[in-house]
Design an enzyme around this catalytic site. Structure first.
Site, PDB file in Angstrom:
ATOM      1  N   LYS A 106       0.819  -1.237   0.000  1.00 52.53           N
ATOM      2  CA  LYS A 106       0.000   0.000   0.000  1.00 52.53           C
ATOM      3  C   LYS A 106       0.838   1.265   0.000  1.00 52.53           C
ATOM      4  O   LYS A 106       0.448   2.272  -0.570  1.00 52.53           O
ATOM      5  CB  LYS A 106      -0.957   0.045   1.190  1.00 52.53           C
ATOM      6  CG  LYS A 106      -0.279  -0.158   2.537  1.00 52.53           C
ATOM      7  CD  LYS A 106      -0.713  -1.452   3.123  1.00 52.53           C
ATOM      8  CE  LYS A 106       0.180  -1.915   4.221  1.00 52.53           C
ATOM      9  NZ  LYS A 106      -0.208  -3.224   4.712  1.00 52.53           N
ATOM     10  N   GLU A 130      -5.102  -6.458  -4.655  1.00 51.06           N
ATOM     11  CA  GLU A 130      -6.173  -6.712  -3.690  1.00 51.06           C
ATOM     12  C   GLU A 130      -5.678  -6.752  -2.247  1.00 51.06           C
ATOM     13  O   GLU A 130      -6.372  -6.289  -1.330  1.00 51.06           O
ATOM     14  CB  GLU A 130      -6.846  -8.051  -4.028  1.00 51.06           C
ATOM     15  CG  GLU A 130      -8.049  -8.386  -3.185  1.00 51.06           C
ATOM     16  CD  GLU A 130      -9.158  -7.366  -3.376  1.00 51.06           C
ATOM     17  OE1 GLU A 130      -9.792  -7.369  -4.438  1.00 51.06           O
ATOM     18  OE2 GLU A 130      -9.394  -6.552  -2.452  1.00 51.06           O
ATOM     19  N   VAL A 133      -5.050  -3.412   0.620  1.00 51.22           N
ATOM     20  CA  VAL A 133      -6.002  -2.761   1.522  1.00 51.22           C
ATOM     21  C   VAL A 133      -6.866  -3.816   2.202  1.00 51.22           C
ATOM     22  O   VAL A 133      -7.504  -4.626   1.530  1.00 51.22           O
ATOM     23  CB  VAL A 133      -6.922  -1.774   0.768  1.00 51.22           C
ATOM     24  CG1 VAL A 133      -7.882  -1.098   1.732  1.00 51.22           C
ATOM     25  CG2 VAL A 133      -6.095  -0.737   0.016  1.00 51.22           C
ATOM     26  N   GLY A 135      -6.219  -6.540   3.874  1.00 50.46           N
ATOM     27  CA  GLY A 135      -5.792  -7.946   3.790  1.00 50.46           C
ATOM     28  C   GLY A 135      -6.710  -8.880   3.023  1.00 50.46           C
ATOM     29  O   GLY A 135      -6.723  -8.871   1.800  1.00 50.46           O
ATOM     30  N   GLU A 191       3.863  -3.613  14.857  1.00 51.43           N
ATOM     31  CA  GLU A 191       5.295  -3.659  14.549  1.00 51.43           C
ATOM     32  C   GLU A 191       6.076  -3.146  15.757  1.00 51.43           C
ATOM     33  O   GLU A 191       5.529  -2.476  16.624  1.00 51.43           O
ATOM     34  CB  GLU A 191       5.593  -2.713  13.374  1.00 51.43           C
ATOM     35  CG  GLU A 191       4.768  -2.938  12.129  1.00 51.43           C
ATOM     36  CD  GLU A 191       5.216  -4.161  11.357  1.00 51.43           C
ATOM     37  OE1 GLU A 191       6.394  -4.522  11.462  1.00 51.43           O
ATOM     38  OE2 GLU A 191       4.373  -4.767  10.677  1.00 51.43           O
ATOM     39  N   LYS A 206      -3.909   3.396   2.753  1.00 52.17           N
ATOM     40  CA  LYS A 206      -5.004   2.540   2.262  1.00 52.17           C
ATOM     41  C   LYS A 206      -6.176   3.395   1.791  1.00 52.17           C
ATOM     42  O   LYS A 206      -6.806   3.107   0.766  1.00 52.17           O
ATOM     43  CB  LYS A 206      -5.436   1.570   3.362  1.00 52.17           C
ATOM     44  CG  LYS A 206      -4.352   0.548   3.689  1.00 52.17           C
ATOM     45  CD  LYS A 206      -4.644  -0.163   4.996  1.00 52.17           C
ATOM     46  CE  LYS A 206      -3.589  -1.227   5.282  1.00 52.17           C
ATOM     47  NZ  LYS A 206      -3.671  -1.704   6.670  1.00 52.17           N
TER      48      LYS A 206
END
Ligand code: NAP
Length: 438
Positions: A106, A130, A133, A135, A191, A206
């Site tokens: 993204k 696909e 954005v 998942g 993260e 996104k």
């Protein structure tokens, strides 16, 4: 069965390994759908000596992305590496050398998606994304195909699972932000550096991609007004609940009646019975309002190896079917005129209702002065609660929480600046927008 389709896999981390696993486990049904076989020609990583899942064929690992992408037996490049500079260079090289591309990136799409789509179109190649954005949720297909005949009015999304997880845990377990964030990190959602997630940057990337598809305009991330969820504290959750709301991490793109776009990412109070209020934990959801189709809601897992691989490989299947049929690049890029100016409503002109929490001193006339300031900036109060601190304090008299009627954001901000500059308040006032349509 036709000639095998050669794939270069760029990146073999969480998503890349998920793609290899899915291809191994569903090979038969996937190849039956395509009418041809898929063959991985090489896998680009940064460190081939790293220990990997045993299903990763180590003989295919390479650090030479350029050579792999250029190779003549590659038809399709699957980029699941992440980052912008190197991933972008490899995706461009792929398109320039006649390879179709599937990407989950993204950040790259937000920055260069329009130019890359134009290059793909010019070369007669497919560019699919696909997984970039939400998942596993097929929202790109919905906007690109399912709703392509309608006119989208608005898209409201919960598109960052980490933020949704944190706010959900703050509410359900009464955690403070920092504790919920630490929990999200140890659960593997956030993260090590969670700035892009909790600061709203990832959701803005996104939203940029979704808004381009929804409105056909060259929306850029700089057009999006971004606020992170770190401004939300446990007491805000509790007050919101008393008023019948939840606080959700929203990404909003809407076309206003004057034709301008309203693009923003921020935590928002949504009514407890609203569609997006029921999306908890790490789930994602996107709520689309079409002019004729009305509202429709898609929800599901927005990240993780399995769900993301489903979307990546669904794109691979689409591209492969196009290749087998000899009909690639059937679908337009989405953005009508890449150079047309995008007209965006400045956030100060937003008309919204607001949640406002103030901590005020024990002085005569405070409430009158605060409401007077709000009124003098054309902000009227719809509801108010006043709560005294549990432990007696000489300084802090009360927490005042207001829900306002609709007001212009710059008016509200001016009132708050004035109030916060006075001796009446102890700490900066917290303002969170209320979103009634989601
Ligand atoms: N994780 C998700 O749930 C999810 C969901 C949707 C979209 N995405 C997107 O998918 C992409 C990949 O995410 P991920 O979570 O799979 O990342 P990841 O686990 O960090 O894996 C990245 C992979 O790319 C390789 N790599 C990184 N930089 C490289 C470089 N400069 N040269 C060569 N190889 C390099 C790494 O090599 P080594 O293995 O040698 O380190 C690793 O195999 C990102 O764009 C992400 O935004 C992820």
């Amino acid at each position: 069965v036709g000639k095998p389709i050669g794939i270069a896999l760029i990146g073999c981390g969480v998503v890349g390994t998920g793609v290899l696993r899915l291809l191994a486990e569903h090979r038969e049904s996937i190849e039956a759908r395509i009418g041809s076989s898929l063959e991985i020609r090489g896998i680009v990583v940064s460190d081939p000596s790293r220990e990997r899942d045993p299903l990763v064929p180590s003989a295919l690992l390479t650090t030479d992305g350029e050579a792999l992408v250029r190779s003549h037996d590659v038809d399709l490049v699957v980029e699941v590496m992440g980052g912008v500079a190197r991933a972008g260079a490899l995706v461009r090289l792929a398109l320039e050398t006649g390879k179709h591309v599937v990407t989950a990136n993204k950040a790259l799409l937000a920055e260069e998606g329009v130019a890359l789509s134009a290059l793909a179109e010019q070369k007669g190649l497919d560019l699919y994304y696909e997984a970039a954005v939400a998942g596993g949720i097929p929202i790109i297909r919905v906007l690109r195909e399912g709703l392509s005949s309608d006119r989208v009015r608005a898209v409201y999304g919960i598109v960052n699972g980490t933020s949704n997880y944190i706010l959900s845990r703050m509410r359900s377990a009464g955690l403070e932000f920092a504790v919920a964030l630490a929990e999200a990190q140890s659960a593997g959602y956030a993260e090590a550096d969670p700035t892009l997630d909790v600061g709203g940057g990832d959701a803005a990337h996104k939203l940029t991609v979704l808004a381009r598809l929804a409105f056909g305009q060259h929306v850029r991330t700089e057009h999006v007004a971004i606020e992170g969820i770190d401004r939300v504290s446990r007491v805000d959750m509790q007050f919101a609940e008393r008023f019948g709301y939840e606080i959700k991490p929203l990404a909003i793109a809407q076309r206003l009646t004057d034709g301008r776009l309203d693009l923003r990412v921020h935590p928002a109070l949504v009514q407890q019975d609203a569609a997006l209020a029921g999306i908890h934990g790490a789930l994602n959801a996107v709520y689309v309002h079409g002019e004729l189709v009305g509202p429709s809601l898609l929800s599901g897992l927005g990240a993780g190896a399995g769900p993301t691989a489903v979307s990546v490989v669904a794109d691979v299947v689409d591209v492969a079917q196009n290749l087998v049929a000899g009909a690639p690049a059937r679908r337009a890029a989405g953005v009508r005129d890449a150079n047309a100016k995008v007209s965006v409503q400045p956030i100060g002109e937003l008309v919204s209702s607001y949640y406002v929490r103030m901590t005020v001193r024990d002085r005569p006339g405070v409430l009158a002065r605060v409401t007077g300031s709000l009124a003098s900036h054309a902000v009227s109060v719809e509801q108010m609660v006043q709560q005294r601190p549990e432990t007696a304090s000489s300084e802090v008299a009360a927490t005042l929480v207001f829900l306002t009627h609709e007001a212009r954001e710059q008016d509200l901000r001016a009132a708050i600046t004035e109030i916060d500059a006075s001796q009446d308040v102890v700490s900066p006032t917290n303002v969170i927008r209320i979103v009634d349509q989601a």
